[in-house]
Design a protein around this motif. Structure first.
Motif, mmCIF file in Angstrom:
data_model
loop_
_atom_site.group_PDB
_atom_site.id
_atom_site.type_symbol
_atom_site.label_atom_id
_atom_site.label_comp_id
_atom_site.label_asym_id
_atom_site.label_seq_id
_atom_site.Cartn_x
_atom_site.Cartn_y
_atom_site.Cartn_z
ATOM 1 N N HIS A 59 -49.432 23.463 39.355
ATOM 2 C CA HIS A 59 -48.862 23.021 38.081
ATOM 3 C C HIS A 59 -47.787 24.013 37.628
ATOM 4 N N PHE A 60 -48.087 25.304 37.787
ATOM 5 C CA PHE A 60 -47.117 26.329 37.387
ATOM 6 C C PHE A 60 -45.883 26.290 38.288
ATOM 7 N N GLU A 61 -46.142 26.188 39.597
ATOM 8 C CA GLU A 61 -45.022 26.264 40.542
ATOM 9 C C GLU A 61 -44.103 25.044 40.422
ATOM 10 N N LYS A 62 -44.645 23.939 39.893
ATOM 11 C CA LYS A 62 -43.850 22.725 39.701
ATOM 12 C C LYS A 62 -43.114 22.747 38.364
ATOM 13 N N SER A 63 -43.847 23.199 37.309
ATOM 14 C CA SER A 63 -43.302 23.031 35.956
ATOM 15 C C SER A 63 -42.943 24.346 35.269
ATOM 16 N N GLY A 64 -43.425 25.478 35.814
ATOM 17 C CA GLY A 64 -43.188 26.771 35.147
ATOM 18 C C GLY A 64 -44.111 26.969 33.946
ATOM 19 N N LEU A 65 -45.113 26.070 33.792
ATOM 20 C CA LEU A 65 -45.963 26.157 32.601
ATOM 21 C C LEU A 65 -47.272 26.908 32.857
ATOM 22 N N SER A 66 -47.616 27.752 31.898
ATOM 23 C CA SER A 66 -48.884 28.484 31.937
ATOM 24 C C SER A 66 -50.029 27.511 31.682
ATOM 25 N N SER A 67 -51.222 27.889 32.110
ATOM 26 C CA SER A 67 -52.369 27.028 31.815
ATOM 27 C C SER A 67 -53.669 27.823 31.751
ATOM 28 N N ILE A 68 -54.646 27.224 31.106
ATOM 29 C CA ILE A 68 -55.982 27.819 30.948
ATOM 30 C C ILE A 68 -57.009 26.747 31.310
ATOM 31 N N LEU A 69 -58.067 27.161 31.993
ATOM 32 C CA LEU A 69 -59.114 26.217 32.385
ATOM 33 C C LEU A 69 -60.185 26.117 31.287
ATOM 34 N N PHE A 70 -60.579 24.891 30.971
ATOM 35 C CA PHE A 70 -61.589 24.687 29.928
ATOM 36 C C PHE A 70 -62.776 23.862 30.414
ATOM 37 N N GLY A 71 -63.981 24.368 30.147
ATOM 38 C CA GLY A 71 -65.207 23.617 30.405
ATOM 39 C C GLY A 71 -65.770 23.136 29.073
ATOM 40 N N LYS A 72 -66.894 22.402 29.147
ATOM 41 C CA LYS A 72 -67.512 21.908 27.904
ATOM 42 C C LYS A 72 -68.771 22.692 27.597
ATOM 43 N N VAL A 73 -68.952 23.056 26.318
ATOM 44 C CA VAL A 73 -70.217 23.695 25.902
ATOM 45 C C VAL A 73 -70.869 22.928 24.772
ATOM 46 N N LYS A 74 -72.158 23.226 24.558
ATOM 47 C CA LYS A 74 -72.845 22.656 23.400
ATOM 48 C C LYS A 74 -72.211 23.258 22.154
ATOM 49 N N LYS A 75 -72.171 22.469 21.076
ATOM 50 C CA LYS A 75 -71.558 22.952 19.822
ATOM 51 C C LYS A 75 -72.135 24.300 19.381
ATOM 52 N N THR A 76 -73.455 24.482 19.611
ATOM 53 C CA THR A 76 -74.088 25.723 19.151
ATOM 54 C C THR A 76 -73.624 26.947 19.958
ATOM 55 N N ASP A 77 -73.033 26.705 21.129
ATOM 56 C CA ASP A 77 -72.615 27.832 21.976
ATOM 57 C C ASP A 77 -71.141 28.203 21.826
ATOM 58 N N VAL A 78 -70.416 27.469 20.966
ATOM 59 C CA VAL A 78 -68.976 27.747 20.854
ATOM 60 C C VAL A 78 -68.709 29.198 20.423
ATOM 61 N N GLN A 79 -69.683 29.786 19.706
ATOM 62 C CA GLN A 79 -69.451 31.147 19.197
ATOM 63 C C GLN A 79 -69.488 32.231 20.275
ATOM 64 N N MET A 117 -38.982 26.510 41.876
ATOM 65 C CA MET A 117 -39.726 27.226 40.828
ATOM 66 C C MET A 117 -40.396 28.468 41.412
ATOM 67 N N LYS A 118 -40.621 29.441 40.548
ATOM 68 C CA LYS A 118 -41.183 30.715 40.994
ATOM 69 C C LYS A 118 -42.599 30.575 41.586
ATOM 70 N N LYS A 119 -42.815 31.219 42.738
ATOM 71 C CA LYS A 119 -44.158 31.232 43.353
ATOM 72 C C LYS A 119 -45.042 32.206 42.585
ATOM 73 N N ILE A 120 -46.312 31.931 42.580
ATOM 74 C CA ILE A 120 -47.250 32.844 41.920
ATOM 75 C C ILE A 120 -48.248 33.352 42.962
ATOM 76 N N ASN A 121 -48.297 34.686 43.112
ATOM 77 C CA ASN A 121 -49.081 35.291 44.201
ATOM 78 C C ASN A 121 -50.235 36.170 43.740
ATOM 79 N N LYS A 122 -50.107 36.726 42.532
ATOM 80 C CA LYS A 122 -51.048 37.781 42.127
ATOM 81 C C LYS A 122 -52.153 37.290 41.193
#
Ligand code: G1P
Length: 291
Positions: free
Chosen positions: A151-171, A1-6
């Protein structure tokens, strides 16, 4: 699978939420327990195994590049005055093993536009994006970004990191709609990404925490994005349209904590958190807080 460097790091923003401090100093140069924010970010990039950084900057922001250049005058003074540990630290900064290139974003037209400014340097490769005001504090051996890279180099799949916020801060953030939980690891399939929804319309309390890995195809989605009401091209819209075409992006649940250093309260809390990790001042900071 393609390496990701940048890794693309957009730093051309005006830092309006941190004015007047950011009137003359870029927000990425504000210190967290003695080191500028960008120092932590570049460390994270190196720890995650990337070999090249593309800074999307503006003409007047030269302090950041200067921080990573050697400073012979300072080094010789520290040598003369026998300040060995400081000298070592200063030398290490300019010896960071990473290539740093820069492109300018002439107008502040949003995150999507910033990424497009880096297109010629990204070329036809996959790439990561780090938003430098989101500083991650984690004691795990592997960074979140390293997990996403693998994960990308194994599966070729893009990904985004997600944390948790209070409901009032979603905006204040891009919020995830989960399509499917993946049981084997901390990844899930993303159903949609909604930019700054009002709490009652938020599909979850999971917010995009400023770490992304994309295959090159996202660039063509960004090019098709129409500017929003503020005239900005948003990454979130491109992600959403990518998903609508039945393409896959996974979400990763953040390990550790993320500090939003783009606002005064988040920046202050990050300073405290990183001070507690600094052996030299930790005890005194705690003592002061207890008082
Ligand atoms: C941007 C993104 C948003 C993300 C946030 C993280 O928003 O558009 O999806 O959650 O960064 O900091 P901005 O902070 O530029 O308004």
């Amino acid at each position: 699978m393609k390496k990701i460097n940048k890794v693309v790091i957009p730093i051309a923003g005006l830092g309006t939420r941190m004015l007047p401090a950011t009137k003359a100093v870029p927000k990425e140069m504000l210190p967290l327990a003695g080191r500028p924010i960008i120092h932590y970010i570049v460390n994270e990039v190196i720890k995650s195994g990337f070999s090249e950084i593309i800074l999307v900057s503006s003409e007047d922001k030269t302090l950041i590049e200067r921080y990573f250049e050697p400073s012979p005058m300072l080094e010789s003074t520290l040598k003369k005055t026998q300040k060995r540990s400081l000298l070592k630290e200063i030398k290490e900064i300019s010896e960071f093993k990473i290539k740093i290139r820069k492109v300018n974003q002439k107008d502040a037209k949003g995150l999507g536009h910033a990424i497009l400014c880096a297109e010629s340097l990204i070329s036809d490769e996959p790439f990561a994006v780090i938003l430098p005001d989101m500083v991650i504090d984690s004691n795990y051996k592997q960074t979140n970004l390293a997990l996403m890279k693998k994960h990308f180099e194994k599966s070729g799949l893009s990904s985004i990191l997600f944390g948790k916020v209070k409901k009032t801060d979603v905006q204040n953030y891009g919020i995830a709609k989960i399509k499917k939980k993946l049981t084997k690891n901390d990844f899930f399939t993303l159903g949609d990404l909604i930019e700054k929804p009002i709490p009652k319309n938020a599909p979850s309390n999971l917010f995009a925490a400023g770490r992304y890995i994309f295959n090159n195809e996202i660039l063509s989605y960004l090019k098709n994005e129409k500017p929003d009401s503020k005239g900005e091209i948003q990454l979130t819209g491109a992600v959403s349209n990518f998903l609508k075409d039945s393409k896959i992006i996974n979400g990763l649940h953040l390990k550790g904590k993320v500090h939003d250093c783009g606002n005064r309260l988040g920046y202050l809390i990050a300073n405290l958190a990183f001070s507690f990790k600094d052996k030299e001042i930790k005890k005194e900071v705690l003592k002061y807080l207890k008082k």
